[in-house]
Design a protein around this motif. Sequence first.
Motif, PDB file in Angstrom:
ATOM      1  N   GLY A  16       0.784  -1.158  -0.001  1.00 14.88           N
ATOM      2  CA  GLY A  16      -0.090  -0.060  -0.181  1.00 14.88           C
ATOM      3  C   GLY A  16       0.730   1.278   0.123  1.00 14.88           C
ATOM      4  N   LEU A  17       2.131   1.146   0.053  1.00 14.42           N
ATOM      5  CA  LEU A  17       3.155   2.380   0.166  1.00 14.42           C
ATOM      6  C   LEU A  17       3.928   2.225  -1.109  1.00 14.42           C
ATOM      7  N   ASP A  20       1.250  -1.931  -4.741  1.00 13.21           N
ATOM      8  CA  ASP A  20      -0.345  -1.928  -4.784  1.00 13.21           C
ATOM      9  C   ASP A  20      -0.736  -3.361  -4.649  1.00 13.21           C
ATOM     10  N   GLU A 181       4.859   5.081   5.648  1.00  8.68           N
ATOM     11  CA  GLU A 181       3.902   4.289   5.754  1.00  8.68           C
ATOM     12  C   GLU A 181       2.495   4.524   5.319  1.00  8.68           C
ATOM     13  N   ASP A 182       1.747   3.541   5.066  1.00  9.49           N
ATOM     14  CA  ASP A 182       0.407   4.080   4.413  1.00  9.49           C
ATOM     15  C   ASP A 182      -0.694   3.878   5.462  1.00  9.49           C
ATOM     16  N   SER A 183      -0.512   2.907   6.452  1.00  8.66           N
ATOM     17  CA  SER A 183      -1.333   2.554   7.657  1.00  8.66           C
ATOM     18  C   SER A 183      -1.084   3.318   8.715  1.00  8.66           C
ATOM     19  N   HIS A 199       3.118   9.805   6.373  1.00  4.29           N
ATOM     20  CA  HIS A 199       1.934   8.931   6.163  1.00  4.29           C
ATOM     21  C   HIS A 199       1.516   9.144   4.756  1.00  4.29           C
ATOM     22  N   VAL A 200       1.485   8.426   3.923  1.00  3.49           N
ATOM     23  CA  VAL A 200       0.662   8.461   2.695  1.00  3.49           C
ATOM     24  C   VAL A 200      -0.362   7.206   2.316  1.00  3.49           C
ATOM     25  N   PRO A 201      -1.637   8.049   3.286  1.00  3.08           N
ATOM     26  CA  PRO A 201      -2.715   7.063   3.215  1.00  3.08           C
ATOM     27  C   PRO A 201      -3.173   6.535   1.850  1.00  3.08           C
ATOM     28  N   ASP A 202      -3.731   5.235   1.975  1.00  2.00           N
ATOM     29  CA  ASP A 202      -4.353   4.668   0.939  1.00  2.00           C
ATOM     30  C   ASP A 202      -5.707   5.373   0.637  1.00  2.00           C
ATOM     31  N   THR A 219       1.922  14.332   6.098  1.00  2.00           N
ATOM     32  CA  THR A 219       0.869  13.355   5.236  1.00  2.00           C
ATOM     33  C   THR A 219       0.780  13.833   3.896  1.00  2.00           C
ATOM     34  N   SER A 222       0.652  11.043  -2.097  1.00  4.54           N
ATOM     35  CA  SER A 222       1.319   9.986  -2.999  1.00  4.54           C
ATOM     36  C   SER A 222       2.767  10.348  -2.664  1.00  4.54           C
TER      37      SER A 222
END
Length: 239
Positions: A16-17, A20, A181-183, A199-202, A219, A222
């Motif tokens: 997720g980071l 995919d 991290e994405d989570s 933070h790179v949230p999905d 944050t 992408s």
Amino acid sequence: MALRGKITHCIFDMDGLLLDTEVFYTVAQDKVFEDFKECGYQERKQELKGMMMGRKSQDAARLVLRELGLEDEMTPDEFLERRAKILRGLLPQAKLLPGALRLLEHLRDSGVPCALATSSNRPHFLLKTQNHAELFSSCFSHQLCGDDVVNGKPHPEIFLKARDAFGEPKPAGSEACLVFEDSPLGIQGAVAGGFRSVHVPDREMAAVVGEPEKPADQTLRSLEEFRPEEWGLPPFKES
Ligand SMILES: [Mg+2]
């Protein structure tokens, strides 16, 4: 430009980071629960996915079976085995997410030491990186998986181990390492370990998984938006 920190080392999550892969878990999981129409899985699919994200596979399996009341139908091991069978065919198709290739190659070519800290177990890690093995081995000095730690994220163990496993020059401390991290669970672990974090949230999951307990230092939508120089890292060369 205000400097956000003086970073010397980077630690990356994977699913997720960089890759995919979340979509494959959804497809495989849907198939496993197809035989249990009454358990309410379809209605709670997104919510359950949010609860499982970033957790070690055993913990995630136990959680989803308990939530669906299927503990008498399948053990966590059986669930994981059924899902793994389906995943084996899908994971090698994992693609890099936008900005990942450019950032990893840039850090490698600039001599910034990087490590991988993924909750994924080692067999799945190998499948997911099958088509990116050269990139990963050339960019990361070490690659830690879920099976290398006792405590999964949000415990900081995997990040602390990654920090301590860097060769010379070693980071001065957690605050010299930047965790990507994405989570939210991953960010929680990074913050607990005293690391700086991005933070790179999905995008799809952001609504269900919510915000980290304590926010990351930055944050981004992408990895393409990341500016190394804000962290004291070498800037991208203009192309
Ligand atoms: Mg992740």
